[in-house]
Design an enzyme around this catalytic site. Structure first.
Site, PDB file in Angstrom:
ATOM      1  N   GLU A  61       4.623  -6.190  11.520  1.00 53.30           N
ATOM      2  CA  GLU A  61       3.826  -4.955  11.420  1.00 53.30           C
ATOM      3  C   GLU A  61       2.560  -5.339  10.660  1.00 53.30           C
ATOM      4  O   GLU A  61       2.565  -5.441   9.440  1.00 53.30           O
ATOM      5  CB  GLU A  61       4.621  -3.878  10.654  1.00 53.30           C
ATOM      6  CG  GLU A  61       5.883  -3.428  11.348  1.00 53.30           C
ATOM      7  CD  GLU A  61       5.605  -2.492  12.524  1.00 53.30           C
ATOM      8  OE1 GLU A  61       4.517  -1.880  12.562  1.00 53.30           O
ATOM      9  OE2 GLU A  61       6.463  -2.383  13.414  1.00 53.30           O
ATOM     10  N   GLU A  78     -10.716  -6.495   8.616  1.00 58.10           N
ATOM     11  CA  GLU A  78     -10.199  -5.166   8.275  1.00 58.10           C
ATOM     12  C   GLU A  78     -10.716  -4.760   6.887  1.00 58.10           C
ATOM     13  O   GLU A  78     -10.672  -5.562   5.956  1.00 58.10           O
ATOM     14  CB  GLU A  78      -8.669  -5.266   8.261  1.00 58.10           C
ATOM     15  CG  GLU A  78      -7.961  -3.981   7.979  1.00 58.10           C
ATOM     16  CD  GLU A  78      -6.436  -4.187   7.903  1.00 58.10           C
ATOM     17  OE1 GLU A  78      -5.963  -5.326   8.060  1.00 58.10           O
ATOM     18  OE2 GLU A  78      -5.749  -3.189   7.675  1.00 58.10           O
ATOM     19  N   CYS A 105      -2.882   0.987   6.689  1.00 59.66           N
ATOM     20  CA  CYS A 105      -3.068   0.138   7.870  1.00 59.66           C
ATOM     21  C   CYS A 105      -3.567   0.916   9.080  1.00 59.66           C
ATOM     22  O   CYS A 105      -4.240   0.373   9.944  1.00 59.66           O
ATOM     23  CB  CYS A 105      -1.769  -0.561   8.215  1.00 59.66           C
ATOM     24  SG  CYS A 105      -0.408   0.600   8.473  1.00 59.66           S
ATOM     25  N   GLY A 158       2.520  -6.651   6.690  1.00 61.07           N
ATOM     26  CA  GLY A 158       1.450  -7.261   5.901  1.00 61.07           C
ATOM     27  C   GLY A 158       0.298  -7.688   6.786  1.00 61.07           C
ATOM     28  O   GLY A 158       0.100  -7.155   7.873  1.00 61.07           O
ATOM     29  N   SER A 159      -0.419  -8.694   6.312  1.00 55.13           N
ATOM     30  CA  SER A 159      -1.642  -9.108   7.008  1.00 55.13           C
ATOM     31  C   SER A 159      -1.324 -10.046   8.183  1.00 55.13           C
ATOM     32  O   SER A 159      -0.301 -10.742   8.166  1.00 55.13           O
ATOM     33  CB  SER A 159      -2.550  -9.836   6.019  1.00 55.13           C
ATOM     34  OG  SER A 159      -1.856 -10.954   5.511  1.00 55.13           O
ATOM     35  N   ASN A 203       0.795  -1.236   0.000  1.00 53.67           N
ATOM     36  CA  ASN A 203       0.000   0.000   0.000  1.00 53.67           C
ATOM     37  C   ASN A 203       0.823   1.280   0.000  1.00 53.67           C
ATOM     38  O   ASN A 203       0.429   2.275  -0.576  1.00 53.67           O
ATOM     39  CB  ASN A 203      -1.022  -0.011   1.132  1.00 53.67           C
ATOM     40  CG  ASN A 203      -0.426  -0.294   2.474  1.00 53.67           C
ATOM     41  OD1 ASN A 203       0.582  -0.984   2.586  1.00 53.67           O
ATOM     42  ND2 ASN A 203      -1.029   0.244   3.511  1.00 53.67           N
TER      43      ASN A 203
HETATM   44  P1  NAD Z   1      -0.006  -9.605   2.635  1.00 58.21           P
HETATM   45  O1  NAD Z   1       0.129 -10.205   3.976  1.00 58.21           O
HETATM   46  O2  NAD Z   1      -0.912 -10.250   1.651  1.00 58.21           O
HETATM   47  O3  NAD Z   1       1.416  -9.491   1.896  1.00 58.21           O
HETATM   48  C1  NAD Z   1       2.567  -8.967   2.526  1.00 58.21           C
HETATM   49  C2  NAD Z   1       3.801  -9.626   1.958  1.00 58.21           C
HETATM   50  O4  NAD Z   1       3.755 -11.022   2.189  1.00 58.21           O
HETATM   51  C3  NAD Z   1       3.993  -9.446   0.461  1.00 58.21           C
HETATM   52  O5  NAD Z   1       5.360  -9.117   0.221  1.00 58.21           O
HETATM   53  C4  NAD Z   1       3.642 -10.806  -0.124  1.00 58.21           C
HETATM   54  O6  NAD Z   1       4.393 -11.135  -1.256  1.00 58.21           O
HETATM   55  C5  NAD Z   1       3.961 -11.760   0.992  1.00 58.21           C
HETATM   56  N1  NAD Z   1       3.061 -12.921   1.019  1.00 58.21           N
HETATM   57  C6  NAD Z   1       1.736 -12.937   0.712  1.00 58.21           C
HETATM   58  N2  NAD Z   1       1.225 -14.175   0.892  1.00 58.21           N
HETATM   59  C7  NAD Z   1       2.250 -14.959   1.318  1.00 58.21           C
HETATM   60  C8  NAD Z   1       2.372 -16.353   1.682  1.00 58.21           C
HETATM   61  N3  NAD Z   1       1.325 -17.172   1.617  1.00 58.21           N
HETATM   62  N4  NAD Z   1       3.577 -16.797   2.063  1.00 58.21           N
HETATM   63  C9  NAD Z   1       4.644 -15.979   2.127  1.00 58.21           C
HETATM   64  N5  NAD Z   1       4.583 -14.654   1.797  1.00 58.21           N
HETATM   65  C10 NAD Z   1       3.414 -14.162   1.397  1.00 58.21           C
HETATM   66  O7  NAD Z   1      -0.412  -8.080   2.931  1.00 58.21           O
HETATM   67  P2  NAD Z   1      -0.728  -6.954   1.915  1.00 58.21           P
HETATM   68  O8  NAD Z   1      -1.952  -7.318   1.132  1.00 58.21           O
HETATM   69  O9  NAD Z   1       0.503  -6.590   1.157  1.00 58.21           O
HETATM   70  O10 NAD Z   1      -1.077  -5.726   2.893  1.00 58.21           O
HETATM   71  C11 NAD Z   1      -2.302  -5.603   3.534  1.00 58.21           C
HETATM   72  C12 NAD Z   1      -2.206  -5.917   4.997  1.00 58.21           C
HETATM   73  O11 NAD Z   1      -1.005  -5.385   5.535  1.00 58.21           O
HETATM   74  C13 NAD Z   1      -3.305  -5.294   5.828  1.00 58.21           C
HETATM   75  O12 NAD Z   1      -3.696  -6.193   6.838  1.00 58.21           O
HETATM   76  C14 NAD Z   1      -2.651  -4.067   6.431  1.00 58.21           C
HETATM   77  O13 NAD Z   1      -3.268  -3.577   7.607  1.00 58.21           O
HETATM   78  C15 NAD Z   1      -1.291  -4.583   6.686  1.00 58.21           C
HETATM   79  N6  NAD Z   1      -0.344  -3.492   6.737  1.00 58.21           N
HETATM   80  C16 NAD Z   1       0.274  -3.220   7.903  1.00 58.21           C
HETATM   81  C17 NAD Z   1       1.146  -2.155   7.987  1.00 58.21           C
HETATM   82  C18 NAD Z   1       1.854  -1.804   9.265  1.00 58.21           C
HETATM   83  O14 NAD Z   1       2.807  -1.023   9.194  1.00 58.21           O
HETATM   84  N7  NAD Z   1       1.458  -2.312  10.404  1.00 58.21           N
HETATM   85  C19 NAD Z   1       1.401  -1.387   6.849  1.00 58.21           C
HETATM   86  C20 NAD Z   1       0.763  -1.709   5.674  1.00 58.21           C
HETATM   87  C21 NAD Z   1      -0.095  -2.771   5.611  1.00 58.21           C
END
Ligand code: NAD
Length: 464
Positions: free
Chosen positions: A220, A342, A254, A198-199, A125
């Site tokens: 995070e 979320e 996020c 990420g998530s 994002n």
């Molecule tokens: P995501 O968890 O889908 O992906 C994050 C990363 O993980 C990516 O680099 C992706 O390639 C990798 N990934 C995805 N699936 C995977 C798997 N099965 N195995 C290994 N790696 C995998 O998250 P997103 O869609 O990129 O972001 C959205 C989420 O991130 C939301 O929940 C948001 O709140 C959170 N977020 C948190 C922060 C923070 O600073 N706390 C910041 C931005 C986003």
């Protein structure tokens, strides 16, 4: 220059990258403060030189304007780099602490040391901000770093890989691009630190991959962030701040408020002011003040949360263009789809409450959020909010802006994450702190030796 660097294609390629970084770390090249500063300055200069390429790449991915990218990505990154370059010599020094009487004569101090080889996995994002700010933390702490940016904004991933891989020694800093297979291959290796954004779902996968090696992990993550409006809140400025923080990046943030709890006596006023503010922004992709949803999968997920019977404002969607109008849902209940997970998109859910206990209870029925916001002028309510509700970070009479103060650690708690970073906290996040007691050899008491009489224990307790 490493212009010919080949993209890793096999598990063995990835293992080689990690092994090479480990060998390089063992040469101690990354330890001197002069090396760290030189590398940080090099990164800052590289970004400065290629700023226009960064704007162009993100515009292709999201339709994100230069100003939007400056405000939310590039300026925060410069700020972190400036802070690191300015303060590193101070942060890196051993920190003196008091020595108790039992250990006199002696001195005590804490020595920061790098962890070793780190893996940083970014989210999509804010691709530059969420990939490169952790990398700055890892660099200033003296580690080697592998960065895996999110694969969804493909142009930003490509430009980060090109700039870094063509200009840094891959044994020190290397970008590995890719989606789940590449991330899985990366996670199969052993690191000294994994920093993941990420998530919560993928956060669990990362944590499991780290567990066999007891690797230090920072997660995070995200969650459902509440914003509570009390009866006495300053509504004009409060709603203005709420709407900006909700719809910046089209709610793909996020820290964005996810749902709003409004006292029933002011609900109509708040809803009307929300619409007024949204209209004032004149949000549109053409105006470059409203970005697209990142992909069709996320578009479908967010669009499915719009219950037409609950739309107070907006609700329009365009799948081809990946655009969802800023949308307010009202009369929302905890059973509605929009309250199950979320939102991470341009929808805000409004729920009303009667008593503050009821509002706090709703928040506490959810997992601990990444952020929580209170709009109120009542001191007692502010104190209750701070002491009764667990959350990662927050703001009173504002939202999201806590992240722009790098004196505040940024991170979640429980389901929204573990660990924190930004500024000095990034240095700490990527360091280990070695506790040292240095004793004088000048004198030695017999207190702890040769049997333990009541008298000895009495003295040990007194000198504690
Ligand atoms: P995501 O968890 O889908 O992906 C994050 C990363 O993980 C990516 O680099 C992706 O390639 C990798 N990934 C995805 N699936 C995977 C798997 N099965 N195995 C290994 N790696 C995998 O998250 P997103 O869609 O990129 O972001 C959205 C989420 O991130 C939301 O929940 C948001 O709140 C959170 N977020 C948190 C922060 C923070 O600073 N706390 C910041 C931005 C986003």
């Amino acid at each position: 220059m490493n212009a010919q660097l080949k993209a890793p294609t096999t598990e063995q390629d990835i293992k080689n990258i990690v092994d090479n970084q480990r060998q390089y770390f063992r040469t101690k090249s990354t330890l001197p403060v002069s090396f760290r500063l030189e590398q940080l300055k090099k990164l800052a200069a590289l970004i400065k030189h290629h700023e226009d390429d960064l704007y162009e790449a993100i515009d292709k991915d999201f339709g994100k304007s230069k100003h939007h990218t400056q405000m939310t990505e590039i300026l925060p990154l410069y700020h972190e780099l400036r802070e690191a370059i300015k303060h590193l010599e101070k942060w890196i020094k051993p920190r003196k602490v008091a020595t108790n009487l039992l250990n006199q004569p002696g001195r005590s101090f804490i020595v920061p040391e790098p962890l070793g080889v780190t893996l940083v996995i970014g989210a999509w994002n804010f691709p530059y901000n969420l990939s490169l700010i952790p990398v700055v933390g890892s660099m200033m702490a003296g580690n080697t770093t592998i960065l895996k940016p999110s694969e969804l904004p493909i142009e930003t991933s490509k430009i980060m890989a090109k700039l870094i891989n063509e200009n840094f020694d891959p044994r020190y800093l290397r970008v590995v691009e890719g989606a789940i297979p590449e991330t899985t291959a990366l996670l199969n290796q052993r690191y000294d630190k994994i920093f993941f954004t990420g998530s919560p779902q993928v956060g669990r996968i990362v944590n499991e991959a780290a567990a066999p090696h007891l690797t230090n992990v920072t997660l995070e993550l995200g969650g459902k962030n509440p914003a509570i409006f009390t009866q006495d809140a300053s509504l004009d400025v409060g709603v203005k701040r709420l709407i900006w923080s909700k719809f910046v990046n089209s709610g793909q943030l996020c820290l964005a408020p996810d749902y709003v709890l409004v006292h029933k006596s002011i609900k109509q006023k708040v809803l009307d002011k929300m619409v007024h503010e949204i209209k004032k922004h004149n949000y549109s992709v053409e105006n470059k003040n409203f970005v697209r949803i990142i992909d069709k999968r996320n578009f479908d997920r967010v669009a499915a949360l719009i219950d037409p019977s609950k739309v107070f404002y907006g609700g329009g969607t365009d799948r081809e263009e990946r655009v969802i109008q800023p949308t307010i849902l009202h009369n929302v209940t905890l059973d509605d789809a929009v309250m199950q997970d979320e939102i991470f998109g341009p929808i805000i859910a409004v729920l009303e409450y009667d008593t503050l206990d009821e509002a706090f209870d709703i928040v506490q029925q959810q997992e601990k959020p990444l952020a929580a916001y209170l709009f109120s002028n009542d001191r007692e309510i502010k104190n209750r909010f701070l002491s009764e509700i667990p959350f990662g970070s927050g703001a009173i009479n504002d939202a999201v802006m806590q992240t722009s103060n790098s004196n505040l650690p940024f991170g979640g708690v429980g389901n929204s994450g573990m660990g924190s970073y930004h500024g000095k906290y990034s240095f700490e996040c990527f360091s280990h702190f070695k506790s040292i007691l240095e004793k004088s050899t000048f004198i030695e008491s017999n207190l702890k030796y040769y049997g333990h009489s009541d008298k000895q224990i009495k003295w040990i307790r007194a000198l504690g």
